[in-house]
Design a protein around this motif. Structure first.
Motif, PDB file in Angstrom:
ATOM      1  N   VAL A  25       1.007  -1.353  -0.010  1.00 15.77           N
ATOM      2  CA  VAL A  25      -0.039   0.111   0.040  1.00 15.77           C
ATOM      3  C   VAL A  25       1.286   0.963   0.190  1.00 15.77           C
ATOM      4  O   VAL A  25       1.609   1.858   1.155  1.00 15.77           O
ATOM      5  CB  VAL A  25      -1.018   0.183   1.565  1.00 15.77           C
ATOM      6  N   PRO A  26       0.611   1.683  -1.193  1.00 12.63           N
ATOM      7  CA  PRO A  26       1.571   3.191  -1.295  1.00 12.63           C
ATOM      8  C   PRO A  26       1.346   4.080  -0.959  1.00 12.63           C
ATOM      9  O   PRO A  26       0.210   4.546  -1.047  1.00 12.63           O
ATOM     10  CB  PRO A  26       1.972   2.952  -2.568  1.00 12.63           C
ATOM     11  N   VAL A  27       1.292   4.944   0.448  1.00 13.22           N
ATOM     12  CA  VAL A  27       1.217   6.730   0.252  1.00 13.22           C
ATOM     13  C   VAL A  27       1.828   7.075  -0.093  1.00 13.22           C
ATOM     14  O   VAL A  27       3.120   7.538   0.325  1.00 13.22           O
ATOM     15  CB  VAL A  27       1.310   6.078   1.695  1.00 13.22           C
ATOM     16  N   GLY A  28       1.168   8.110  -1.001  1.00  8.73           N
ATOM     17  CA  GLY A  28       1.754   9.688  -1.374  1.00  8.73           C
ATOM     18  C   GLY A  28       0.778  10.607  -1.372  1.00  8.73           C
ATOM     19  O   GLY A  28      -0.260  10.620  -1.410  1.00  8.73           O
ATOM     20  N   LEU A  29       1.461  11.281  -2.791  1.00  9.04           N
ATOM     21  CA  LEU A  29       0.612  12.879  -2.957  1.00  9.04           C
ATOM     22  C   LEU A  29      -0.206  12.813  -4.317  1.00  9.04           C
ATOM     23  O   LEU A  29      -0.611  13.623  -3.963  1.00  9.04           O
ATOM     24  CB  LEU A  29       1.251  14.104  -2.468  1.00  9.04           C
ATOM     25  N   SER A  30       0.136  11.714  -4.572  1.00  9.85           N
ATOM     26  CA  SER A  30      -0.233  11.865  -6.495  1.00  9.85           C
ATOM     27  C   SER A  30      -1.623  11.361  -5.847  1.00  9.85           C
ATOM     28  O   SER A  30      -2.328  10.998  -4.996  1.00  9.85           O
ATOM     29  CB  SER A  30       0.507  10.880  -7.033  1.00  9.85           C
ATOM     30  N   SER A  31      -2.277  11.633  -6.988  1.00  6.46           N
ATOM     31  CA  SER A  31      -4.103  10.979  -7.300  1.00  6.46           C
ATOM     32  C   SER A  31      -3.804   9.712  -8.260  1.00  6.46           C
ATOM     33  O   SER A  31      -2.730   9.343  -8.520  1.00  6.46           O
ATOM     34  CB  SER A  31      -4.587  12.079  -6.928  1.00  6.46           C
TER      35      SER A  31
END
Length: 171
Positions: free
Chosen positions: A79-85
Protein backbone atom coordinates in the motif's frame (compact mmCIF):
# COMPACT_ATOMS: atom_id res chain seq x y z
CA UNK A 1 -5.41 -18.34 7.31
CA UNK A 2 -5.70 -17.23 10.93
CA UNK A 3 -5.02 -13.70 12.13
CA UNK A 4 -1.59 -14.55 13.51
CA UNK A 5 -0.45 -15.59 10.05
CA UNK A 6 -1.12 -12.06 8.82
CA UNK A 7 1.14 -9.13 9.59
CA UNK A 8 1.09 -5.37 8.97
CA UNK A 9 4.34 -3.46 8.54
CA UNK A 10 4.75 0.23 7.78
CA UNK A 11 7.56 2.60 6.81
CA UNK A 12 6.99 6.32 7.06
CA UNK A 13 8.74 9.66 7.48
CA UNK A 14 5.77 11.92 8.22
CA UNK A 15 3.16 9.50 9.59
CA UNK A 16 0.64 8.97 6.78
CA UNK A 17 1.57 5.33 6.17
CA UNK A 18 1.55 4.66 9.90
CA UNK A 19 -1.94 6.13 10.25
CA UNK A 20 -3.32 3.90 7.48
CA UNK A 21 -1.45 0.84 8.78
CA UNK A 22 -2.66 1.32 12.35
CA UNK A 23 -6.28 1.72 11.27
CA UNK A 24 -6.08 -1.36 9.04
CA UNK A 25 -4.35 -3.52 11.68
CA UNK A 26 -6.77 -2.45 14.40
CA UNK A 27 -9.83 -3.17 12.27
CA UNK A 28 -8.63 -6.70 11.48
CA UNK A 29 -6.83 -7.48 14.73
CA UNK A 30 -3.48 -8.03 12.97
CA UNK A 31 -0.12 -7.44 14.64
CA UNK A 32 1.63 -4.29 13.40
CA UNK A 33 5.27 -3.23 13.38
CA UNK A 34 7.42 -0.47 11.99
CA UNK A 35 9.76 -1.67 9.23
CA UNK A 36 12.96 -2.98 10.75
CA UNK A 37 11.38 -3.74 14.15
CA UNK A 38 9.58 -7.00 13.41
CA UNK A 39 10.55 -9.84 15.77
CA UNK A 40 11.93 -12.83 13.86
CA UNK A 41 9.33 -15.19 15.33
CA UNK A 42 6.43 -13.02 14.10
CA UNK A 43 7.93 -12.77 10.64
CA UNK A 44 8.60 -16.53 10.48
CA UNK A 45 4.92 -17.42 10.85
CA UNK A 46 3.64 -14.82 8.38
CA UNK A 47 1.79 -16.06 5.32
CA UNK A 48 0.16 -12.75 4.31
CA UNK A 49 2.00 -9.45 4.66
CA UNK A 50 0.50 -5.98 4.30
CA UNK A 51 3.14 -3.31 3.74
CA UNK A 52 2.20 0.37 4.02
CA UNK A 53 5.03 2.53 2.72
CA UNK A 54 5.39 6.22 2.01
CA UNK A 55 6.28 7.21 -1.53
CA UNK A 56 9.36 9.39 -2.03
CA UNK A 57 10.54 10.31 -5.54
CA UNK A 58 8.30 7.64 -7.05
CA UNK A 59 9.61 4.80 -4.85
CA UNK A 60 8.07 3.08 -1.84
CA UNK A 61 10.14 3.73 1.29
CA UNK A 62 12.26 0.74 2.47
CA UNK A 63 10.65 -1.76 0.08
CA UNK A 64 14.09 -3.19 -0.80
CA UNK A 65 14.84 -3.78 2.89
CA UNK A 66 11.56 -5.63 3.27
CA UNK A 67 12.36 -7.88 0.31
CA UNK A 68 15.49 -9.15 2.09
CA UNK A 69 13.32 -10.62 4.87
CA UNK A 70 10.42 -12.03 2.85
CA UNK A 71 10.04 -15.65 1.84
CA UNK A 72 8.96 -16.65 -1.66
CA UNK A 73 5.73 -18.22 -0.36
CA UNK A 74 4.44 -15.03 1.34
CA UNK A 75 1.45 -13.23 -0.11
CA UNK A 76 2.34 -9.54 -0.27
CA UNK A 77 0.03 -6.55 -0.42
CA UNK A 78 1.80 -3.22 -0.88
CA UNK A 79 0.00 0.00 0.00
CA UNK A 80 2.01 2.97 -1.26
CA UNK A 81 1.00 6.26 0.37
CA UNK A 82 1.83 9.54 -1.32
CA UNK A 83 0.59 12.90 -2.60
CA UNK A 84 -0.17 11.80 -6.15
CA UNK A 85 -3.74 10.89 -6.93
CA UNK A 86 -4.92 7.96 -9.00
CA UNK A 87 -5.52 10.54 -11.78
CA UNK A 88 -1.75 10.99 -12.11
CA UNK A 89 -1.43 7.98 -14.40
CA UNK A 90 2.25 8.46 -15.16
CA UNK A 91 3.10 8.65 -11.44
CA UNK A 92 0.92 5.63 -10.66
CA UNK A 93 2.73 3.62 -13.35
CA UNK A 94 6.12 4.71 -11.99
CA UNK A 95 5.18 3.65 -8.44
CA UNK A 96 3.65 0.36 -9.65
CA UNK A 97 6.73 -0.42 -11.75
CA UNK A 98 9.01 0.11 -8.75
CA UNK A 99 6.91 -2.24 -6.63
CA UNK A 100 6.65 -4.94 -9.31
CA UNK A 101 10.45 -4.89 -9.80
CA UNK A 102 10.77 -5.98 -6.17
CA UNK A 103 7.54 -7.94 -5.61
CA UNK A 104 6.20 -9.08 -9.02
CA UNK A 105 3.17 -10.87 -7.53
CA UNK A 106 2.15 -8.14 -5.05
CA UNK A 107 -1.35 -6.77 -4.80
CA UNK A 108 -1.16 -2.96 -4.87
CA UNK A 109 -3.60 -0.46 -3.38
CA UNK A 110 -2.63 3.23 -3.55
CA UNK A 111 -3.63 5.71 -0.83
CA UNK A 112 -3.13 9.47 -0.62
CA UNK A 113 -1.34 10.91 2.39
CA UNK A 114 -0.66 14.25 3.95
CA UNK A 115 2.26 16.66 4.10
CA UNK A 116 2.97 19.63 6.35
CA UNK A 117 5.48 22.22 5.17
CA UNK A 118 6.76 22.96 8.66
CA UNK A 119 7.63 19.26 9.20
CA UNK A 120 10.01 19.26 6.22
CA UNK A 121 13.78 19.49 6.56
CA UNK A 122 15.54 22.44 4.96
CA UNK A 123 16.64 20.45 1.84
CA UNK A 124 13.09 19.07 1.47
CA UNK A 125 11.66 22.61 1.64
CA UNK A 126 14.06 23.71 -1.11
CA UNK A 127 13.00 20.76 -3.28
CA UNK A 128 9.29 21.42 -2.70
CA UNK A 129 9.75 25.09 -3.60
CA UNK A 130 11.65 24.15 -6.79
CA UNK A 131 8.92 21.73 -7.86
CA UNK A 132 6.28 24.35 -7.09
CA UNK A 133 8.14 27.03 -9.07
CA UNK A 134 8.31 24.76 -12.15
CA UNK A 135 4.69 23.75 -11.78
CA UNK A 136 3.55 27.41 -11.67
CA UNK A 137 4.65 27.68 -15.30
CA UNK A 138 1.92 25.22 -16.33
CA UNK A 139 -1.73 25.93 -16.96
CA UNK A 140 -3.92 24.55 -14.16
CA UNK A 141 -5.53 21.93 -16.41
CA UNK A 142 -2.05 20.61 -17.36
CA UNK A 143 -0.84 20.16 -13.78
CA UNK A 144 -0.67 16.75 -12.15
CA UNK A 145 -2.58 16.38 -8.89
CA UNK A 146 0.75 15.99 -7.08
CA UNK A 147 1.84 19.39 -8.45
CA UNK A 148 -1.41 20.94 -7.23
CA UNK A 149 -0.87 19.31 -3.81
CA UNK A 150 2.70 20.64 -3.61
CA UNK A 151 1.36 24.10 -4.46
CA UNK A 152 -1.04 23.77 -1.52
CA UNK A 153 1.78 22.64 0.78
CA UNK A 154 3.70 25.82 -0.05
CA UNK A 155 0.70 28.20 -0.07
CA UNK A 156 -1.30 26.78 2.83
CA UNK A 157 1.44 25.03 4.88
CA UNK A 158 0.11 21.59 4.10
CA UNK A 159 -2.38 19.17 2.64
CA UNK A 160 -4.18 16.19 4.11
CA UNK A 161 -5.80 13.64 1.81
CA UNK A 162 -5.95 10.78 4.32
CA UNK A 163 -9.21 8.88 3.96
CA UNK A 164 -9.33 5.79 6.17
CA UNK A 165 -12.54 4.64 4.44
CA UNK A 166 -10.41 3.76 1.41
CA UNK A 167 -8.95 0.87 3.41
CA UNK A 168 -12.19 -1.02 2.76
CA UNK A 169 -10.89 -2.13 -0.66
CA UNK A 170 -8.01 -4.11 0.87
CA UNK A 171 -8.66 -7.77 1.69
Amino acid sequence: MNKMEKLVIYATKRGSSKKYAEAFAQKHGYPIYEQGRVPSEDFAGTKKLYYFGSVYAGRVFHLNKLKEKCREDMEITVVPVGLSSKNDQEKMLEIRKGIIEIFPEAEIFYMRGRLSYKELSFPEKILIKMINKESKKKELQNKLDIEKAIGQVVAEDGVDFINLNELEVIE
